[in-house]
Write a protein that holds these residues in place. Sequence first.
Motif, PDB file in Angstrom:
ATOM      1  N   GLY A 263      38.289  10.407  32.537  1.00  0.00           N
ATOM      2  CA  GLY A 263      39.005  10.502  33.798  1.00  0.00           C
ATOM      3  C   GLY A 263      38.360  11.551  34.685  1.00  0.00           C
ATOM      4  N   ASP A 264      39.162  12.487  35.191  1.00  0.00           N
ATOM      5  CA  ASP A 264      38.641  13.561  36.042  1.00  0.00           C
ATOM      6  C   ASP A 264      38.257  14.802  35.242  1.00  0.00           C
ATOM      7  N   GLN A 265      38.410  14.743  33.909  1.00  0.00           N
ATOM      8  CA  GLN A 265      38.181  15.925  33.077  1.00  0.00           C
ATOM      9  C   GLN A 265      36.772  15.931  32.499  1.00  0.00           C
ATOM     10  N   GLN A 266      35.981  16.947  32.872  1.00  0.00           N
ATOM     11  CA  GLN A 266      34.657  17.121  32.283  1.00  0.00           C
ATOM     12  C   GLN A 266      34.841  17.687  30.886  1.00  0.00           C
ATOM     13  N   MET A 267      34.251  17.035  29.871  1.00  0.00           N
ATOM     14  CA  MET A 267      34.471  17.428  28.484  1.00  0.00           C
ATOM     15  C   MET A 267      33.302  18.182  27.879  1.00  0.00           C
ATOM     16  N   ALA A 268      32.084  17.732  28.111  1.00  0.00           N
ATOM     17  CA  ALA A 268      30.956  18.370  27.421  1.00  0.00           C
ATOM     18  C   ALA A 268      29.631  17.982  28.063  1.00  0.00           C
ATOM     19  N   SER A 269      28.623  18.780  27.763  1.00  0.00           N
ATOM     20  CA  SER A 269      27.228  18.469  28.074  1.00  0.00           C
ATOM     21  C   SER A 269      26.380  19.239  27.078  1.00  0.00           C
ATOM     22  N   GLY A 270      25.136  18.833  26.913  1.00  0.00           N
ATOM     23  CA  GLY A 270      24.305  19.568  25.963  1.00  0.00           C
ATOM     24  C   GLY A 270      22.969  18.929  25.716  1.00  0.00           C
ATOM     25  N   ASP A 271      22.155  19.626  24.930  1.00  0.00           N
ATOM     26  CA  ASP A 271      20.857  19.118  24.550  1.00  0.00           C
ATOM     27  C   ASP A 271      20.428  19.761  23.233  1.00  0.00           C
ATOM     28  N   VAL A 272      19.559  19.059  22.517  1.00  0.00           N
ATOM     29  CA  VAL A 272      19.038  19.561  21.253  1.00  0.00           C
ATOM     30  C   VAL A 272      17.576  19.156  21.137  1.00  0.00           C
ATOM     31  N   MET A 331      11.059  22.411   9.199  1.00  0.00           N
ATOM     32  CA  MET A 331      11.961  21.801  10.166  1.00  0.00           C
ATOM     33  C   MET A 331      12.464  22.910  11.083  1.00  0.00           C
ATOM     34  N   THR A 332      12.255  22.737  12.379  1.00  0.00           N
ATOM     35  CA  THR A 332      12.603  23.779  13.344  1.00  0.00           C
ATOM     36  C   THR A 332      13.630  23.255  14.338  1.00  0.00           C
ATOM     37  N   LEU A 333      14.724  23.981  14.450  1.00  0.00           N
ATOM     38  CA  LEU A 333      15.666  23.740  15.537  1.00  0.00           C
ATOM     39  C   LEU A 333      15.135  24.518  16.733  1.00  0.00           C
ATOM     40  N   GLU A 334      14.389  23.828  17.584  1.00  0.00           N
ATOM     41  CA  GLU A 334      13.753  24.508  18.716  1.00  0.00           C
ATOM     42  C   GLU A 334      14.809  25.088  19.651  1.00  0.00           C
ATOM     43  N   SER A 335      15.829  24.307  19.932  1.00  0.00           N
ATOM     44  CA  SER A 335      16.905  24.805  20.789  1.00  0.00           C
ATOM     45  C   SER A 335      18.117  23.899  20.660  1.00  0.00           C
ATOM     46  N   LEU A 336      19.282  24.497  20.831  1.00  0.00           N
ATOM     47  CA  LEU A 336      20.547  23.778  20.862  1.00  0.00           C
ATOM     48  C   LEU A 336      21.408  24.400  21.952  1.00  0.00           C
ATOM     49  N   ASN A 337      21.885  23.572  22.860  1.00  0.00           N
ATOM     50  CA  ASN A 337      22.769  24.039  23.925  1.00  0.00           C
ATOM     51  C   ASN A 337      23.946  23.079  24.023  1.00  0.00           C
ATOM     52  N   ALA A 338      25.156  23.619  23.929  1.00  0.00           N
ATOM     53  CA  ALA A 338      26.366  22.808  24.058  1.00  0.00           C
ATOM     54  C   ALA A 338      27.330  23.539  24.974  1.00  0.00           C
ATOM     55  N   PHE A 343      36.872  23.152  26.898  1.00  0.00           N
ATOM     56  CA  PHE A 343      37.161  23.837  25.628  1.00  0.00           C
ATOM     57  C   PHE A 343      36.583  25.247  25.577  1.00  0.00           C
ATOM     58  N   GLY A 344      36.067  25.725  26.686  1.00  0.00           N
ATOM     59  CA  GLY A 344      35.549  27.083  26.740  1.00  0.00           C
ATOM     60  C   GLY A 344      34.350  27.316  25.846  1.00  0.00           C
ATOM     61  N   VAL A 345      33.448  26.359  25.794  1.00  0.00           N
ATOM     62  CA  VAL A 345      32.279  26.446  24.910  1.00  0.00           C
ATOM     63  C   VAL A 345      31.008  26.594  25.737  1.00  0.00           C
ATOM     64  N   ASP A 346      30.164  27.528  25.343  1.00  0.00           N
ATOM     65  CA  ASP A 346      28.836  27.686  25.937  1.00  0.00           C
ATOM     66  C   ASP A 346      27.924  28.219  24.839  1.00  0.00           C
ATOM     67  N   MET A 347      27.532  27.359  23.901  1.00  0.00           N
ATOM     68  CA  MET A 347      26.845  27.762  22.677  1.00  0.00           C
ATOM     69  C   MET A 347      25.350  27.464  22.755  1.00  0.00           C
ATOM     70  N   GLN A 348      24.567  28.364  22.143  1.00  0.00           N
ATOM     71  CA  GLN A 348      23.124  28.156  21.988  1.00  0.00           C
ATOM     72  C   GLN A 348      22.743  28.390  20.520  1.00  0.00           C
ATOM     73  N   GLY A 349      21.653  27.783  20.121  1.00  0.00           N
ATOM     74  CA  GLY A 349      21.207  27.966  18.748  1.00  0.00           C
ATOM     75  C   GLY A 349      19.733  27.692  18.581  1.00  0.00           C
ATOM     76  N   ASP A 350      19.140  28.246  17.512  1.00  0.00           N
ATOM     77  CA  ASP A 350      17.750  27.980  17.149  1.00  0.00           C
ATOM     78  C   ASP A 350      17.537  28.460  15.717  1.00  0.00           C
ATOM     79  N   PHE A 387      23.312  30.925  15.771  1.00  0.00           N
ATOM     80  CA  PHE A 387      24.132  30.214  16.759  1.00  0.00           C
ATOM     81  C   PHE A 387      24.936  31.253  17.536  1.00  0.00           C
ATOM     82  N   ARG A 388      24.811  31.240  18.861  1.00  0.00           N
ATOM     83  CA  ARG A 388      25.428  32.247  19.721  1.00  0.00           C
ATOM     84  C   ARG A 388      26.585  31.633  20.522  1.00  0.00           C
ATOM     85  N   ASN A 389      27.643  32.407  20.652  1.00  0.00           N
ATOM     86  CA  ASN A 389      28.821  31.978  21.412  1.00  0.00           C
ATOM     87  C   ASN A 389      29.412  30.686  20.852  1.00  0.00           C
ATOM     88  N   VAL A 390      29.630  30.670  19.543  1.00  0.00           N
ATOM     89  CA  VAL A 390      30.146  29.450  18.915  1.00  0.00           C
ATOM     90  C   VAL A 390      31.600  29.232  19.326  1.00  0.00           C
TER      91      VAL A 390
END
Length: 426
Positions: A263-272, A331-338, A343-350, A387-390
Motif C-alpha cells: 500500500g502506502d507503507q514503505q517496508m524495506a530496501s537493501g543490497d548484498v 567466502m566473503t560477504l563484501e557488503s550487506l545493507n538493509a 521497522f527502524g532498521v538501518d543495518m550494514q554487514g561484512d 553486523f552494525r545497527n542490527v
Amino acid sequence: MGKGLITATAVVVIGAAGYVGGVAYSSQRFEDEMARMVAELDRSSDIKATREDVDSGWFGSTGRVEMELATGDGEGPMRIVLPYEAGHGLLSTTMQGNFKVLYGTPSRDVFAEVLGDGKAIAFDGSVDNFSGASDTTLTLPAFDWQDPESGTRIDFQGGELLASHDGGDTPEITVDGEITPFDITNGAEKVSVGTLSLNGIYRGADNDFRQDDKIVLDTLTIDNGTGQPPVVASDIRYSGETRLDPTELRYLMKLSVQDVSAGDQQMASGDVSISIDRLQGAAVYDFITQLQGLLEEAGKPFEELSEEQQVAILEKVEAPLFTMLSTSPRMTLESLNAKSDAFGVDMQGDGQMILDGADITDLTIQELQTVPGQQAFLNRLSGRFEFRNVPPMMAMMAGVSPQAADRNLVVEIDGDSVKINGTPIY
C-alpha cells in the motif's frame, strides 16, 4: 556483333560468374561455420550435438541441429532441436527456424504442450561471410496456459532475446533480451512479474572462460487474495561475474532491491554482495565434468539418490573434490545493507570465512562419514563477520539490549566454535 555488345556481354558474364562464385563461397562458409559450431558444442562434456537432414545448395540450405543434454533423471534425456532454413548471399547468410525442446522417453514436445498448436519459439539471424560475426534473434510467443493439476495459470505476453557472436577465434557471445510483463494466478492469489531485462557476456572455452550476467526486474507484485494491500518490490537487480581458468574459480554476486512496499507503507530496501574465490580451477572443471558423467550413468539427480549411492559417487570424484579445496577457498560477504523506515532498521554487514586447505587432499570421503573426520574438517573453518545497527529483535536474540545505542554484532567462527561478541553460543 559490335565491339560494344561483345564488351557488355563479357561484363555480364564475368559479373554473373562473380556473383555465382560469391554465393558459392557464402554457402561453403556457412557449411564450415555450422560444422565448427556443432563440433564445438559436441566437445562439451554434457552436450551431444549433431546435424541431421542436411541439404546444402548454392543459394539455400536446410537442416536440423540437435543437442542432447543429460538430465540425470529416469525419464530420459532432453533434446533441443533447431530446424533451419538458410539463404546465401554475397555478403551474408540469413537463417530462420524454430526451437523445440523434446523431453523424456518416449519424447514429448515440452513447448508445444504449453504454447499450444501453431506456436513456436522462433529464431531469425544472419552471419557475415567475411568476419564470421553473427546476430540471432529469439522470439518468445505469447501464451495462456493452465496447469491441469494445480490450477495455476500463466498469462505470458512474449519476449525477445538477441545473441551476438563477434566472429573472433576466442568465442565471445553477448545476449540481450526483454521479457514483457506477465501474470501467474492460482485462485485469488496472483503474482505479477514486470518487465524483465537480461544481459550476458560469455567468453572463452569450458575450462577457461568468463561469464557476466545481469538481470533487472522493474516490479514484482504479490497479492495473496485476502483483501490486504499487495506487496510490491521494485527495481530488483542481480549481477554475477564468474571467472574460471586452470588456476582459480572466482565468483561475485550482487543483489539489490530498491524498495518493498505494501500500500502506502514503505517496508524495506537493501543490497548484498558475496564473493567466492580461491577454488583450484582445473580441479573444479574436472570435478564438474566427472560428476555430470556419473549422474548421467545413475539416471537420477544427486538429491534423489540414496545415501549409499551419493557416497559411492563422491568417492569416485574425491580426488578433484579435495584438490579444488586445497587452495583454501574463501567466502566473503563484501557488503550487506538493509533498511526499513517502518521497522527502524538501518543495518550494514561484512566479513569472510576461510576453509584451510593445507594437506586436505589426504582426506577421504570415508573419513568424512566418521565423527572424527567431520570434526577434523570443521576445524579447518575460520571466519569473522560484523553486523552494525542490527534490528532490535536480532540484538535481543544475541543477548544485546534492544535499547542499546550500539547494536553491533561480531560473529567469530573457529572450527565448530561460534562466538557472538566474544560469548560462545555453540
